[in-house]
Enzyme design. Structure first.
Site, PDB file in Angstrom:
ATOM      1  CE1 TYR A 143     -11.247 -68.862-112.668  1.00 11.26           C
ATOM      2  CE2 TYR A 143     -13.544 -68.766-113.289  1.00 11.26           C
ATOM      3  CZ  TYR A 143     -12.208 -68.570-113.592  1.00 11.26           C
ATOM      4  OH  TYR A 143     -11.852 -68.075-114.821  1.00 11.26           O
ATOM      5  CE  LYS A 194      -3.421 -77.076-122.178  1.00 10.18           C
ATOM      6  NZ  LYS A 194      -2.683 -77.008-123.460  1.00 10.18           N
ATOM      7  CG  ASP A 227      -4.047 -75.697-126.286  1.00  2.01           C
ATOM      8  OD1 ASP A 227      -4.800 -76.698-126.202  1.00  2.01           O
ATOM      9  OD2 ASP A 227      -2.818 -75.809-126.434  1.00  2.01           O
ATOM     10  CG  ASP A 251     -14.417 -66.912-117.131  1.00  2.00           C
ATOM     11  OD1 ASP A 251     -15.157 -66.172-117.776  1.00  2.00           O
ATOM     12  OD2 ASP A 251     -13.820 -66.563-116.091  1.00  2.00           O
ATOM     13  CG  ASP A 255     -16.242 -63.750-121.904  1.00  2.00           C
ATOM     14  OD1 ASP A 255     -17.462 -64.002-121.775  1.00  2.00           O
ATOM     15  OD2 ASP A 255     -15.601 -63.078-121.081  1.00  2.00           O
TER      16      ASP A 255
END
Ligand code: NAD
Length: 370
Positions: A143, A194, A227, A251, A255
């Site tokens: 970001y 990852k 994942d 992020d 959520d």
């Protein structure tokens, strides 16, 4: 605890002041009944600050936040301020606080209270008793990484670029927050990245492992691809204690974990900065929800996310674990009594207003904690 810790309340806009008023009653109950002294001040943030001062956060309020031992934030924003220039929008006030306080670690607990296990979209037997903590790196990664932007290539096609970048100190400091938290919980950290396809993920994995080996050998550390972590969160979320992950994956995973619990009105959060020489961290606590303009001013807001954020403040900024437990127990008990604001209403339960929920909390505190 040192006497008179400085707490800054920034209620903000919409339902912010409504939920914050109930959190303040809980803090004042603790002052009266637990011989604790807090030096509480209140300031304006967001649209309320813009209306009074023409900016979403004044320098004076920023200074008060830097000086405070902890900040409790409500929520900001609303249709009234939507037309403002980007730099004056209410949300800029919150972003300024996060940036200048250098709040690099975002803590998002996902707790399922027994009385609300039915509210989750997952089966109660998968989520009941869930208590996990997601630690998301908040000030680095893709970001913020450079280069970034959208460019037009010679052949006329356009290309969008963002850069995932992490340095050793950025990884170390958020990893330490995760390990410290695990020590106060079940002693287990799962680090998600990852590393199979990203070099920054390889570095993340190596550095988290090194910090654990050198400084936290007592904490159990596992690594998981992000994942897979997303899948495991819906398959068997209770396998986790603390998850530490980067800004982007955090992020998404936070959520996802939040939704296991069923309601936005129940979700607290904390954002922590670096510790100073005395071990004191800058910290901002806030409910995850926004200013809910659709229900603001009508006594419909659920104050529990804000009250639970106050509980996190007691636990993480002031090391008042038993007082934080007391707040959590009071919340759990009012839910078990069947009291519900509209957002968590279920058939056969009793609908209550924001302030009636606050009354019930105080009654519970009197019962279990006086
Ligand atoms: P929101 O979280 O304010 O509301 C989403 C939905 O959830 C609404 O229907 C609302 O009524 C309900 N809701 C939220 N909190 C609740 C509570 N405590 N009790 C009962 N119901 C609750 O999100 P939004 O509608 O996308 O945004 C509204 C405004 O809030 C916007 O201006 C947005 O920019 C701002 N916002 C601020 C923050 C913040 O201050 N941290 C976070 C998110 C959104």
């Amino acid at each position: 605890m040192a006497s008179n810790e400085k707490v800054l309340f920034l209620p903000g806009d919409g339902i912010g002041p409504e939920v914050m008023a109930e959190a303040r009653r809980v803090l004042e109950w603790l002052e009266s009944n637990r011989a604790l002294g807090f030096d509480i001040t209140e300031g304006l943030a967001g649209g309320a600050s813009y209306d009074a001062h023409g900016v979403p956060l004044t320098d004076d309020t920023m200074e008060a936040a830097m000086d405070a031992d902890a900040v409790l934030f409500g929520s900001v924003g609303g249709p009234k301020w939507e037309g403002l220039d980007f730099s004056l929008k209410p949300e800029r006030g919150l972003l300024r606080l996060r940036k200048e306080m250098d709040l690099f670690a975002n803590l998002r607990p996902a707790i399922v209270f027994d009385a609300l296990a039915e509210a989750s979209t997952l089966k109660p037997e998968i989520v009941s008793g869930l208590d996990i903590m997601i630690v998301r790196e908040l000030t680095g990664g893709i970001y913020y990484g450079e280069p970034r932007g959208i460019e037009t290539l010679e052949n006329g096609a356009r290309r969008g670029i963002n850069t995932q970048v992490y340095t050793t100190p950025e990884i170390e400091r958020v990893a330490r927050v995760g390990f410290e938290l695990a020590r106060k919980r079940q002693g287990r950290v799962c680090s998600a990245e990852k590393a199979n396809v990203m070099e920054s993920g390889v570095l993340w994995r190596e550095e988290v492992q090194r910090v654990r080996d050198e400084e936290y050998p007592d904490v159990e550390l596992t690594h998981m691809y992000a994942d897979n972590a997303a899948m495991q969160l819906v398959r068997d979320p209770r396998q986790f204690d603390v998850i530490v992950t980067d800004n982007l994956f955090g992020d998404i995973l936070s959520d996802e974990a939040a939704m296991l619990t069923g309601s936005l009105g129940m979700l607290p959060s904390a954002s922590l900065g670096a510790a100073d020489d005395m071990g004191r961290r800058r910290a901002l606590y806030e409910p995850v929800h926004g200013s809910a303009p659709d229900i603001a001013g009508r006594g419909l807001a659920n104050p529990l996310a804000c009250v639970l954020s106050l509980g996190m403040m007691l636990r993480y900024s002031f090391d008042l674990g038993s007082e934080a437990d007391l707040v959590d127990t009071a919340v759990s008990n009012v839910l078990s009594e069947g009291l519900r604001t509209t957002d968590i209403m279920q058939p056969g339960k009793t609908g209550v207003s924001t302030s009636a929920m606050g009354d019930a909390l105080i009654r519970e505190l009197d019962k279990v904690g006086a």
